[in-house]
Design a protein around this motif. Structure first.
Motif, PDB file in Angstrom:
ATOM      1  N   MET A  38       8.140  -9.286 105.147  1.00 55.24           N
ATOM      2  CA  MET A  38       8.395  -7.842 105.108  1.00 55.24           C
ATOM      3  C   MET A  38       9.713  -7.478 104.440  1.00 55.24           C
ATOM      4  O   MET A  38       9.914  -6.311 104.084  1.00 55.24           O
ATOM      5  N   ALA A  39      10.608  -8.432 104.294  1.00 57.30           N
ATOM      6  CA  ALA A  39      11.959  -8.159 103.784  1.00 57.30           C
ATOM      7  C   ALA A  39      11.901  -7.856 102.283  1.00 57.30           C
ATOM      8  O   ALA A  39      12.106  -8.733 101.440  1.00 57.30           O
ATOM      9  N   ARG A  40      11.603  -6.609 101.979  1.00 60.00           N
ATOM     10  CA  ARG A  40      11.477  -6.135 100.609  1.00 60.00           C
ATOM     11  C   ARG A  40      12.201  -4.800 100.473  1.00 60.00           C
ATOM     12  O   ARG A  40      12.302  -4.045 101.434  1.00 60.00           O
ATOM     13  N   PRO A  41      12.669  -4.479  99.260  1.00 53.12           N
ATOM     14  CA  PRO A  41      13.281  -3.170  99.055  1.00 53.12           C
ATOM     15  C   PRO A  41      12.329  -2.049  99.474  1.00 53.12           C
ATOM     16  O   PRO A  41      11.118  -2.113  99.218  1.00 53.12           O
ATOM     17  N   GLY A  42      12.883  -1.050 100.171  1.00 50.82           N
ATOM     18  CA  GLY A  42      12.115   0.105 100.602  1.00 50.82           C
ATOM     19  C   GLY A  42      11.627   0.039 102.037  1.00 50.82           C
ATOM     20  O   GLY A  42      11.168   1.035 102.581  1.00 50.82           O
ATOM     21  N   SER A  82      20.428  -7.310 111.146  1.00 50.87           N
ATOM     22  CA  SER A  82      21.735  -6.966 110.597  1.00 50.87           C
ATOM     23  C   SER A  82      21.663  -7.011 109.078  1.00 50.87           C
ATOM     24  O   SER A  82      21.096  -7.945 108.506  1.00 50.87           O
ATOM     25  N   VAL A  83      22.268  -6.012 108.439  1.00 50.56           N
ATOM     26  CA  VAL A  83      22.237  -5.906 106.986  1.00 50.56           C
ATOM     27  C   VAL A  83      23.667  -5.889 106.462  1.00 50.56           C
ATOM     28  O   VAL A  83      24.515  -5.147 106.965  1.00 50.56           O
ATOM     29  N   ASN A  84      23.912  -6.734 105.472  1.00 48.69           N
ATOM     30  CA  ASN A  84      25.180  -6.795 104.763  1.00 48.69           C
ATOM     31  C   ASN A  84      26.390  -6.929 105.680  1.00 48.69           C
ATOM     32  O   ASN A  84      26.597  -7.972 106.280  1.00 48.69           O
ATOM     33  N   LEU A  97      16.014  -1.252 103.411  1.00 46.61           N
ATOM     34  CA  LEU A  97      16.478  -2.444 102.697  1.00 46.61           C
ATOM     35  C   LEU A  97      16.485  -2.175 101.197  1.00 46.61           C
ATOM     36  O   LEU A  97      15.592  -1.500 100.663  1.00 46.61           O
ATOM     37  N   ARG A  98      17.521  -2.711 100.540  1.00 49.04           N
ATOM     38  CA  ARG A  98      17.652  -2.578  99.089  1.00 49.04           C
ATOM     39  C   ARG A  98      17.686  -3.963  98.464  1.00 49.04           C
ATOM     40  O   ARG A  98      18.018  -4.955  99.120  1.00 49.04           O
ATOM     41  N   ASP A  99      17.378  -4.034  97.198  1.00 50.88           N
ATOM     42  CA  ASP A  99      17.431  -5.291  96.467  1.00 50.88           C
ATOM     43  C   ASP A  99      18.847  -5.858  96.547  1.00 50.88           C
ATOM     44  O   ASP A  99      19.819  -5.146  96.331  1.00 50.88           O
ATOM     45  N   GLY A 100      18.966  -7.119  96.933  1.00 50.42           N
ATOM     46  CA  GLY A 100      20.263  -7.777  97.020  1.00 50.42           C
ATOM     47  C   GLY A 100      20.910  -7.726  98.388  1.00 50.42           C
ATOM     48  O   GLY A 100      21.970  -8.334  98.591  1.00 50.42           O
TER      49      GLY A 100
END
Length: 121
Positions: A38-42, A82-84, A97-100
């Protein structure tokens, strides 16, 4: 000064107990695969959390994080996402979620009285 704790001897598990722990571990491993897919941009982090919770419930497993007592309120999710810049124990929500992005997952479940817990980045 550090206080040292002694927990005594390790408790050895029987082959039956190890098999039961393995079944819970398999569910957590599959939950991590669901997150990876599921970890995809958008995708919003709450969508990922809901998918993991539904997966556990569909296998008669209890998500261990949801409802865990906190200082003010119980933890509201089945996963810590957790993101970034978030180090650990992020609460899933509307963040997209965003690319990168650096995306971290921690989750756990209880199945037939046995617990499993794992995390990945």
């Amino acid at each position: 000064m550090l206080k040292w704790f002694s927990y005594g001897a390790a408790e050895l598990k029987s082959p039956r107990e190890i098999a039961l722990m393995r079944e819970a571990g398999k569910l957590v491993a599959q939950a991590l695969r669901i997150v990876k897919d599921m970890a995809r941009p958008g995708v919003r982090t709450i969508e990922v959390d809901r998918a993991v919770e539904q997966f556990f419930l569909s296998h008669n497993a209890v998500p261990l994080f949801k409802g865990y007592p906190g200082q003010k309120i119980p933890f509201p999710a089945s996963t810590c996402l957790s993101v970034n810049e978030q180090v650990v124990h992020g609460i899933p929500g509307q963040r997209v979620l965003r690319d990168g992005d650096l995306f971290k997952i921690d989750t756990a479940c209880k199945l037939n009285g046995w617990c499993a817990d794992a995390a990945a980045t």
